[in-house]
Design an enzyme around this catalytic site. Structure first.
Site, PDB file in Angstrom:
ATOM      1  N   ALA A  48       0.920  -1.112   0.035  1.00  0.00           N
ATOM      2  CA  ALA A  48      -0.033   0.011   0.150  1.00  0.00           C
ATOM      3  C   ALA A  48       0.921   1.395   0.039  1.00  0.00           C
ATOM      4  O   ALA A  48       1.748   1.369   0.646  1.00  0.00           O
ATOM      5  CB  ALA A  48      -0.830   0.026   1.139  1.00  0.00           C
TER       6      ALA A  48
ATOM      7  N   VAL B 274       4.013  -1.357   3.737  1.00  0.00           N
ATOM      8  CA  VAL B 274       3.451  -0.023   3.223  1.00  0.00           C
ATOM      9  C   VAL B 274       4.546   0.857   2.750  1.00  0.00           C
ATOM     10  O   VAL B 274       5.767   0.645   3.447  1.00  0.00           O
ATOM     11  CB  VAL B 274       2.764   0.558   4.560  1.00  0.00           C
ATOM     12  CG1 VAL B 274       2.351   2.044   4.160  1.00  0.00           C
ATOM     13  CG2 VAL B 274       1.739  -0.360   5.035  1.00  0.00           C
ATOM     14  N   LYS B 275       4.161   1.531   1.879  1.00  0.00           N
ATOM     15  CA  LYS B 275       5.225   2.437   1.434  1.00  0.00           C
ATOM     16  C   LYS B 275       4.732   4.006   1.838  1.00  0.00           C
ATOM     17  O   LYS B 275       3.580   4.451   1.679  1.00  0.00           O
ATOM     18  CB  LYS B 275       5.535   2.496  -0.072  1.00  0.00           C
ATOM     19  CG  LYS B 275       6.414   3.828  -0.356  1.00  0.00           C
ATOM     20  CD  LYS B 275       6.751   3.333  -1.932  1.00  0.00           C
ATOM     21  CE  LYS B 275       5.946   4.116  -2.949  1.00  0.00           C
ATOM     22  NZ  LYS B 275       6.603   4.316  -4.197  1.00  0.00           N
ATOM     23  N   THR B 276       5.425   4.800   2.481  1.00  0.00           N
ATOM     24  CA  THR B 276       5.093   6.229   2.730  1.00  0.00           C
ATOM     25  C   THR B 276       6.293   7.214   2.673  1.00  0.00           C
ATOM     26  O   THR B 276       7.294   6.748   1.903  1.00  0.00           O
ATOM     27  CB  THR B 276       4.620   5.971   4.207  1.00  0.00           C
ATOM     28  OG1 THR B 276       3.878   7.298   4.696  1.00  0.00           O
ATOM     29  CG2 THR B 276       5.829   5.791   5.648  1.00  0.00           C
TER      30      THR B 276
ATOM     31  N   ASP C 258      11.904   2.711  -1.616  1.00  0.00           N
ATOM     32  CA  ASP C 258      11.486   2.394  -3.176  1.00  0.00           C
ATOM     33  C   ASP C 258      11.824   3.739  -3.586  1.00  0.00           C
ATOM     34  O   ASP C 258      11.016   4.826  -3.548  1.00  0.00           O
ATOM     35  CB  ASP C 258       9.918   2.292  -2.975  1.00  0.00           C
ATOM     36  CG  ASP C 258       9.255   2.129  -4.284  1.00  0.00           C
ATOM     37  OD1 ASP C 258      10.123   1.836  -5.446  1.00  0.00           O
ATOM     38  OD2 ASP C 258       7.992   2.369  -4.558  1.00  0.00           O
TER      39      ASP C 258
END
Ligand code: R5P
Length: 266
Positions: A142, A172-174, A220
């Site tokens: 996400a 999760v990517k934030t 990422d």
């Protein structure tokens, strides 16, 4: 977690050190031909062997990536709006699970827009995608997207990451922010960070090192790698932070040394 799911997660988060270096090249799905990503095959080709996985859409995968590649694929499956359209937060699931299986991808990626007009739609997309991914053992990443007006602080990002995990995201990517360790503490699944807009190489390496120090399992990164004048040395420098625990200074020195040695060879 079943064998297939564990196997695919291990392609993204490497089991030897539980870290992850993902190359983001999905920008065209809403930005069109982004600078230095106009010809995706020329951007991706030289970098593929220096990263653990590549994040992109099916259109670019099918047309610009050699199918004999060893690098695992993270398939972006949300989209449907562009930078010149009505509202970037209005996304649907754009690729079905059968296509993801045909493409032999290791992970699915989808954006959520917490606090936006289309918050509900994006969160329900995530829940549906997790259900589909669970059926076939494919993990879901996400991506906590933020609108232009949203503050990227630990309170907001902590909420968005936790909601993503509660809905079943496997990773999760934030964004990195002050007090990032509290975002990590509130999120029971691995967190990775996006690189963000192009800055100097030194700043981007500091960002990566800070995120790892504060508990991210990896990065990422897109523009700060392939918009660099020296993308391969930059990818190697980020890798040295993620997988060899280099400080940002050590990684930057490696980056400079790599450029010098390639210039001497030339
Ligand atoms: C943006 O929506 C994309 O998900 C990108 O993959 C993400 O922002 C990471 O790329 P960059 O390091 O260029 O920010």
């Amino acid at each position: 977690m079943e064998w297939g799911m564990r196997n695919r997660v291990s392609k993204i988060i490497r089991p030897n050190d539980s870290r992850c270096l993902m190359l983001a090249v999905d920008h065209g799905y809403f930005l069109g031909p982004t600078e230095k990503l106009e010809s995706p095959s020329s951007t991706i080709g030289p970098l593929a062997k220096y990263v653990d996985s590549i994040m992109l859409t099916r259109g670019i995968l099918r047309t610009c990536v050699n199918p004999t590649i060893d690098t695992p694929i993270v398939l972006r499956v949300s989209g449907g709006s562009t930078i010149i359209g009505e509202d970037l937060s209005k996304e649907s699931i754009t690729t079905c699970i059968e296509e993801a299986i045909r493409l032999n991808v290791s992970c699915l990626a989808l954006s959520i827009f917490v606090g936006s007009k289309y918050e509900h739609q994006s969160l329900s997309n995530l829940a549906k995608l997790v259900d589909e991914g669970e059926k076939y053992g494919i993990p879901v990443l996400a991506v906590t997207a933020v609108g232009k007006d949203m503050i990227r602080d630990s309170r907001y990002l902590g909420l968005a990451c936790r909601v993503a995990a509660e809905l079943g995201a496997h990773i999760v990517k934030t964004y990195y922010c002050d007090n990032f360790s509290s975002v990590v503490a509130g999120c029971p699944v691995p967190l990775i960070i996006a690189g963000g807009k192009k800055t100097t190489e030194n700043e981007a390496l500091q960002l990566a090192a800070n995120a790892i120090k504060d508990g991210a399992v990896g990065v990422d990164m897109g523009r700060n790698i392939w918009q660099s004048e020296y993308p391969v040395p930059m990818a190697k420098a980020v890798k040295s932070i993620v997988h060899s625990n280099y400080s940002s200074n050590e990684a930057y020195k490696g980056f400079r040394d790599e450029i010098t040695s390639s210039e001497i060879k030339a």
